[in-house]
Write a protein that holds these residues in place. Structure first.
Motif, PDB file in Angstrom:
ATOM      1  N   ALA A 261      31.240  52.653  52.970  1.00  0.00           N
ATOM      2  CA  ALA A 261      30.353  53.748  53.343  1.00  0.00           C
ATOM      3  C   ALA A 261      29.298  53.895  52.262  1.00  0.00           C
ATOM      4  CB  ALA A 261      31.133  55.053  53.509  1.00  0.00           C
ATOM      5  N   VAL A 262      28.201  54.589  52.610  1.00  0.00           N
ATOM      6  CA  VAL A 262      27.108  54.803  51.672  1.00  0.00           C
ATOM      7  C   VAL A 262      26.630  56.245  51.815  1.00  0.00           C
ATOM      8  CG1 VAL A 262      25.449  53.908  53.335  1.00  0.00           C
ATOM      9  CG2 VAL A 262      24.821  54.014  50.934  1.00  0.00           C
ATOM     10  N   ALA A 263      26.291  56.864  50.683  1.00  0.00           N
ATOM     11  CA  ALA A 263      25.784  58.236  50.664  1.00  0.00           C
ATOM     12  C   ALA A 263      24.406  58.242  50.015  1.00  0.00           C
ATOM     13  CB  ALA A 263      26.739  59.153  49.907  1.00  0.00           C
ATOM     14  N   PHE A 264      23.399  58.748  50.750  1.00  0.00           N
ATOM     15  CA  PHE A 264      22.031  58.884  50.248  1.00  0.00           C
ATOM     16  C   PHE A 264      21.765  60.360  49.947  1.00  0.00           C
ATOM     17  CE2 PHE A 264      22.058  55.442  53.405  1.00  0.00           C
ATOM     18  CZ  PHE A 264      21.589  54.384  52.644  1.00  0.00           C
ATOM     19  N   ARG A 265      21.031  60.621  48.875  1.00  0.00           N
ATOM     20  CA  ARG A 265      20.659  61.993  48.536  1.00  0.00           C
ATOM     21  C   ARG A 265      19.268  61.999  47.945  1.00  0.00           C
ATOM     22  NH1 ARG A 265      20.691  65.388  44.053  1.00  0.00           N
ATOM     23  NH2 ARG A 265      21.196  67.577  44.467  1.00  0.00           N
ATOM     24  N   ARG A 266      18.437  62.893  48.449  1.00  0.00           N
ATOM     25  CA  ARG A 266      17.092  63.039  47.920  1.00  0.00           C
ATOM     26  C   ARG A 266      17.070  64.106  46.837  1.00  0.00           C
ATOM     27  NH1 ARG A 266      13.462  62.309  53.488  1.00  0.00           N
ATOM     28  NH2 ARG A 266      13.551  60.009  53.430  1.00  0.00           N
ATOM     29  N   PRO A 267      16.173  63.968  45.873  1.00  0.00           N
ATOM     30  CA  PRO A 267      16.144  64.950  44.781  1.00  0.00           C
ATOM     31  C   PRO A 267      15.681  66.306  45.281  1.00  0.00           C
ATOM     32  CG  PRO A 267      14.305  63.428  44.615  1.00  0.00           C
ATOM     33  CD  PRO A 267      15.181  62.906  45.698  1.00  0.00           C
ATOM     34  N   PRO A 268      15.975  67.383  44.549  1.00  0.00           N
ATOM     35  CA  PRO A 268      15.537  68.720  44.951  1.00  0.00           C
ATOM     36  C   PRO A 268      14.015  68.774  45.100  1.00  0.00           C
ATOM     37  CG  PRO A 268      17.156  68.854  43.191  1.00  0.00           C
ATOM     38  CD  PRO A 268      16.797  67.411  43.324  1.00  0.00           C
ATOM     39  N   GLY A 269      13.556  69.449  46.161  1.00  0.00           N
ATOM     40  CA  GLY A 269      12.132  69.585  46.420  1.00  0.00           C
ATOM     41  C   GLY A 269      11.552  68.472  47.263  1.00  0.00           C
ATOM     42  N   ALA A 270      12.298  67.402  47.484  1.00  0.00           N
ATOM     43  CA  ALA A 270      11.791  66.305  48.297  1.00  0.00           C
ATOM     44  C   ALA A 270      11.917  66.647  49.776  1.00  0.00           C
ATOM     45  CB  ALA A 270      12.545  65.015  47.982  1.00  0.00           C
ATOM     46  N   ASP A 271      11.248  65.872  50.598  1.00  0.00           N
ATOM     47  CA  ASP A 271      11.298  66.092  52.036  1.00  0.00           C
ATOM     48  C   ASP A 271      12.723  65.901  52.540  1.00  0.00           C
ATOM     49  OD1 ASP A 271       8.598  66.378  51.797  1.00  0.00           O
ATOM     50  OD2 ASP A 271       8.131  64.351  52.529  1.00  0.00           O
ATOM     51  N   PRO A 272      13.217  66.771  53.383  1.00  0.00           N
ATOM     52  CA  PRO A 272      14.580  66.606  53.904  1.00  0.00           C
ATOM     53  C   PRO A 272      14.656  65.432  54.877  1.00  0.00           C
ATOM     54  CG  PRO A 272      13.492  68.433  54.998  1.00  0.00           C
ATOM     55  CD  PRO A 272      12.556  67.984  53.910  1.00  0.00           C
ATOM     56  N   TYR A 273      15.855  64.952  55.097  1.00  0.00           N
ATOM     57  CA  TYR A 273      16.072  63.872  56.054  1.00  0.00           C
ATOM     58  C   TYR A 273      15.865  64.391  57.471  1.00  0.00           C
ATOM     59  CZ  TYR A 273      18.019  60.945  52.364  1.00  0.00           C
ATOM     60  OH  TYR A 273      18.185  60.201  51.231  1.00  0.00           O
ATOM     61  N   THR A 274      15.339  63.506  58.327  1.00  0.00           N
ATOM     62  CA  THR A 274      15.073  63.842  59.715  1.00  0.00           C
ATOM     63  C   THR A 274      15.862  62.908  60.627  1.00  0.00           C
ATOM     64  OG1 THR A 274      13.177  62.330  59.856  1.00  0.00           O
ATOM     65  CG2 THR A 274      12.745  64.589  59.064  1.00  0.00           C
ATOM     66  N   GLU A 275      15.728  63.122  61.926  1.00  0.00           N
ATOM     67  CA  GLU A 275      16.391  62.255  62.890  1.00  0.00           C
ATOM     68  C   GLU A 275      15.899  60.815  62.769  1.00  0.00           C
ATOM     69  OE1 GLU A 275      18.871  62.842  64.913  1.00  0.00           O
ATOM     70  OE2 GLU A 275      19.058  64.906  64.215  1.00  0.00           O
ATOM     71  N   ASP A 276      14.604  60.642  62.462  1.00  0.00           N
ATOM     72  CA  ASP A 276      14.084  59.284  62.277  1.00  0.00           C
ATOM     73  C   ASP A 276      14.738  58.613  61.073  1.00  0.00           C
ATOM     74  OD1 ASP A 276      12.411  59.490  64.466  1.00  0.00           O
ATOM     75  OD2 ASP A 276      10.758  60.313  63.283  1.00  0.00           O
ATOM     76  N   ASP A 277      15.034  59.388  60.028  1.00  0.00           N
ATOM     77  CA  ASP A 277      15.712  58.823  58.857  1.00  0.00           C
ATOM     78  C   ASP A 277      17.131  58.397  59.201  1.00  0.00           C
ATOM     79  OD1 ASP A 277      13.546  59.174  57.096  1.00  0.00           O
ATOM     80  OD2 ASP A 277      14.047  61.282  56.835  1.00  0.00           O
ATOM     81  N   LEU A 278      17.792  59.134  60.073  1.00  0.00           N
ATOM     82  CA  LEU A 278      19.127  58.724  60.506  1.00  0.00           C
ATOM     83  C   LEU A 278      19.079  57.379  61.226  1.00  0.00           C
ATOM     84  CD1 LEU A 278      20.594  62.100  61.846  1.00  0.00           C
ATOM     85  CD2 LEU A 278      21.149  60.942  59.712  1.00  0.00           C
ATOM     86  N   ALA A 279      18.067  57.183  62.061  1.00  0.00           N
ATOM     87  CA  ALA A 279      17.927  55.902  62.760  1.00  0.00           C
ATOM     88  C   ALA A 279      17.642  54.772  61.771  1.00  0.00           C
ATOM     89  CB  ALA A 279      16.817  55.992  63.803  1.00  0.00           C
ATOM     90  N   LEU A 280      16.804  55.073  60.764  1.00  0.00           N
ATOM     91  CA  LEU A 280      16.519  54.057  59.752  1.00  0.00           C
ATOM     92  C   LEU A 280      17.770  53.712  58.955  1.00  0.00           C
ATOM     93  CD1 LEU A 280      14.587  52.302  58.093  1.00  0.00           C
ATOM     94  CD2 LEU A 280      14.037  54.333  56.742  1.00  0.00           C
ATOM     95  N   ALA A 281      18.539  54.725  58.565  1.00  0.00           N
ATOM     96  CA  ALA A 281      19.776  54.480  57.824  1.00  0.00           C
ATOM     97  C   ALA A 281      20.749  53.639  58.639  1.00  0.00           C
ATOM     98  CB  ALA A 281      20.416  55.807  57.432  1.00  0.00           C
ATOM     99  N   GLU A 282      20.783  53.868  59.945  1.00  0.00           N
ATOM    100  CA  GLU A 282      21.671  53.071  60.799  1.00  0.00           C
ATOM    101  C   GLU A 282      21.258  51.610  60.805  1.00  0.00           C
ATOM    102  OE1 GLU A 282      23.602  53.215  65.295  1.00  0.00           O
ATOM    103  OE2 GLU A 282      21.867  54.450  64.786  1.00  0.00           O
ATOM    104  N   GLY A 283      19.943  51.335  60.851  1.00  0.00           N
ATOM    105  CA  GLY A 283      19.484  49.948  60.819  1.00  0.00           C
ATOM    106  C   GLY A 283      19.790  49.266  59.504  1.00  0.00           C
ATOM    107  N   VAL A 284      19.569  49.988  58.386  1.00  0.00           N
ATOM    108  CA  VAL A 284      19.806  49.392  57.064  1.00  0.00           C
ATOM    109  C   VAL A 284      21.297  49.144  56.843  1.00  0.00           C
ATOM    110  CG1 VAL A 284      19.627  49.792  54.585  1.00  0.00           C
ATOM    111  CG2 VAL A 284      17.708  50.364  56.074  1.00  0.00           C
ATOM    112  N   THR A 285      22.133  50.125  57.175  1.00  0.00           N
ATOM    113  CA  THR A 285      23.564  49.963  56.935  1.00  0.00           C
ATOM    114  C   THR A 285      24.182  48.929  57.865  1.00  0.00           C
ATOM    115  OG1 THR A 285      23.978  51.875  58.383  1.00  0.00           O
ATOM    116  CG2 THR A 285      23.845  52.284  56.017  1.00  0.00           C
ATOM    117  N   ALA A 286      23.666  48.814  59.094  1.00  0.00           N
ATOM    118  CA  ALA A 286      24.190  47.790  59.999  1.00  0.00           C
ATOM    119  C   ALA A 286      23.906  46.393  59.448  1.00  0.00           C
ATOM    120  CB  ALA A 286      23.589  47.951  61.391  1.00  0.00           C
TER     121      ALA A 286
END
Length: 660
Positions: A261-286
């Protein structure tokens, strides 16, 4: 004729451009002051009215946009327009992420009555919000980088580090990659079971800041469940609350098998993750999971290949009277199917073998093991080297037929060099199939790189194979190595430099040469020896039965003088039977030779006939036909080898005690 088309009022066009399009239109005068703003974009509504009349640099600084006045003046003075310049900014009182705008600047020219070109009276800037387009391009770029950079090496832990390198800092401020304990141990991954989470250990970390809500980044090897990935591991990419922040957690799974498994975290003040980021994470992790599976499969195959290719070395004591040998194998992980062997033969002789299956891989290593076994078995038949290669060629073709259809271009093909050294005469018989390193350096330092010509590959065109015979002085150094397919092998000058110092032993020579070879190649360095004269006894035997008794008694006397741990009467009986057969059924000249070894006594009877002796089972009333049967019963091994001038029948007797 077309009917007259009424003209479109200029006011309607301007109203559409300024009020109803999704493109913001900003008008600057010649002093670069903002005089009109309308449409979509940075400046809208009451904010626009508040900024009118201000210099552009001052007006846009409120939105976090730095204006290059020199570039604007260049357009105003007749320079080329600015097109599709990307700037970042945020409308006032908006707390979301920054927007990306595409800005184009053109000169504003008022038409003259006579149609003449007038100087610009200002500038017109068009502003379009392209945030979503830029984000999509960045996601595609990240996915492309993942496919290009993740999985370049077939190593599980390195693949985990590559995932971190690709996603930090563009996708996450910090990343933690965990793999199951089974994967880290090189074992096959287990199928996922609902409600169960296997043991996960940290394999790679990267970035800065705390991934845990109350702690630093974990250390490699640390157990990461429960906690970092939540109380349960999600089925797909999912946002998991972590104190005031949110982590993006995704499993590394392929075909229902969980690898980590992998856990991504953005630093405080950065843009939050969106649904598009979830799709991107799925492609990268696959993609990462597929690379991990390939690396894991390679690791398992590499373990098997290493085990297959880690053959036991022959004890040096078995051949120490014939050659001093140094054996080297330079591993490389590809499983090239290279092998070498040092096989003791009857009569104190020794066979030096170097071979290689032409294509790397697990099947080639398995083929190598079968060919090596075949060589060892065929060597016990006392075949000459070129005849042995001819039979090995048949074995290689049979293996090819077992592995695939006929005329398969990928059928097994191998190179092999076999050299047989006789320490009694100093003769070297050598044959070669394919290409390989094969040189000899004599005690005076002269290099002979033409011991034998190259022959066809085993499994290819087939025999006849190149063969040659040499008589080498004692102390000659032989160098045999598996073929160099890429880039060629070391030059003759470098070989000579490593071998031409007679004061050095084979082991330091082999160390120097092994450093010149490509990975997955094997090397044999052998210095030839001669059997001491005191360990050899020979008699010429007249071709008559009356000569058997004197020679038999002389052999018995020599065995008693040597003080060997063997019954002299056994030796006398074997000598009597072999010489009698040679005189009766062979042809002159007939000779007897005794060879004293550390563990065996060898009896050899040579005659000029090529007829093949065979073991007979005489009837009770027969007066003869029991000679070879007696020899086979009293000796530990017997056999026959052929030469151009006849044959030699030999028998070996194990010594009860080592020779003094």
């Amino acid at each position: 004729m077309f009917e007259d088309v009424p003209p479109v009022p200029d006011g309607a066009v301007l109203d559409t451009v300024f009020r109803q399009t999704d493109v913001g239109v900003h008008v600057l005068d010649r002093k670069l002051r903002l005089v009109r703003v309308t449409g979509a974009g940075l400046v809208t509504g009451s904010v626009a009215e508040h900024l009118l009349g201000r210099p552009a640099a001052e007006a846009y600084r409120i939105f976090g946009v730095e204006v290059r006045e020199d570039a604007l003046r260049e357009v105003l003075d007749g320079g080329p327009p600015l097109r599709d310049v990307l700037v970042r900014g945020r409308p006032p009182h908006e707390t979301g992420p920054e927007h990306v705008y595409s800005v184009s600047v053109y000169p504003l020219i008022a038409p003259e009555a006579d149609g003449a070109q007038a100087p610009p009276i200002g500038l017109v800037a068009t502003v379009r919000d392209v945030t979503q387009r830029i984000l999509a391009e960045q996601r595609l770029g990240l996915l492309y980088q993942a496919r290009e950079r993740i999985g370049r090496t077939l190593d599980v832990e390195r693949t985990a580090h590559e995932l971190v390198e690709v996603t930090v800092p563009g996708f996450a401020g910090s990343v933690v990659v965990a793999l199951t304990d089974a994967v880290l141990r090189g074992k096959p991954p287990e199928l996922r079971r609902a409600g169960e989470t296997p043991l996960l250990r940290c394999a790679a970390v990267g970035g800065s800041g705390a991934v845990h809500a109350d702690g630093p980044l974990p250390e490699p090897g640390a157990v990461l469940l429960p906690g970092l990935f939540g109380e349960r591991l999600p089925e797909g990419p999912e946002l998991v609350p972590a104190g005031p922040d949110v982590r993006l957690v995704a499993p590394l799974a392929v075909r229902g098998q969980l690898l980590g498994a992998v856990a991504f975290r953005r630093p405080p003040g950065a843009d939050p993750y969106t649904e598009d980021d979830l799709a991107l994470a799925e492609g990268v992790t696959a993609h990462t999971a597929t690379c991990l599976e390939n690396a894991l499969r390679f690791t398992r195959e590499h373990i098997v290949m290493t085990a297959l290719q880690s053959w036991p070395l022959r004890p040096e004591g078995e051949t120490r009277h014939a050659v001093e040998v140094a054996q080297r194998h330079r591993p490389g992980g590809t499983g090239a199917g290279s092998w070498f062997d040092v096989i003791p033969l009857p009569g104190a002789r020794v066979a030096l073998v170097v071979g290689q299956v032409e294509r790397p891989g697990l099947s080639s290593v398995a083929t190598m093991g079968r060919l090596r076994t075949a060589v060892y078995s065929l060597a016990t038949l006392d075949l000459s080297p070129h005849e042995l290669l001819a039979r090995l060629h048949t074995v290689t073709q049979r293996l090819a037929r077992e592995q695939g259809p006929a005329h398969d271009p990928d059928e097994p093909a191998a190179s092999c060099t076999i050299a047989v050294h006789d320490p009694v005469t100093g003769r070297l018989e050598i044959a070669r199939a394919g290409s390989s390193l094969c040189v000899a350096v004599r005690p005076d330092g002269s290099l002979d790189a033409d011991l034998v010509e190259e022959g066809p590959l085993l499994g290819g065109d087939g025999p006849p194979f190149a063969c040659a015979s040499h008589r080498l002085p004692e102390g000659t150094t032989l160098c045999l190595a598996s073929s160099e397919r890429a880039g060629g092998g070391p030059s003759e000058a470098r070989i000579a430099a490593a071998l031409a110092l007679p004061g050095r032993g084979p082991h330091p020579m082999a160390d120097d040469l092994a450093a010149l070879l490509a990975p997955e190649r094997v090397l044999l360095v052998a210095r030839t020896l001669r059997l001491p004269a005191g360990d050899i006894a020979e008699w010429e035997v007249p071709a008559e039965l009356s000569a058997v008794a004197p020679v038999r008694h002389a052999a018995e006397e020599r065995v008693r003088r040597w003080g060997l741990g063997v019954d002299p009467l056994t030796v006398e009986l074997i000598v009597s039977e072999l010489i009698t057969n040679a005189v009766r059924h062979g042809a002159p000249p007939v000779a007897l030779r005794l060879l004293r070894g550390d563990a065996t006594l060898t009896v050899e009877v040579r005659d000029g006939a090529a007829t093949a002796p065979h073991l007979r089972h005489a009837k009770a009333g027969d007066e003869g036909g029991r000679g070879l049967h007696i020899c086979a019963t009293l000796s530990d091994a017997w056999g026959v080898r052929y030469a151009a001038e006849g044959k030699t029948v030999w028998a070996e007797i194990a010594l009860d005690a080592p020779a003094p």
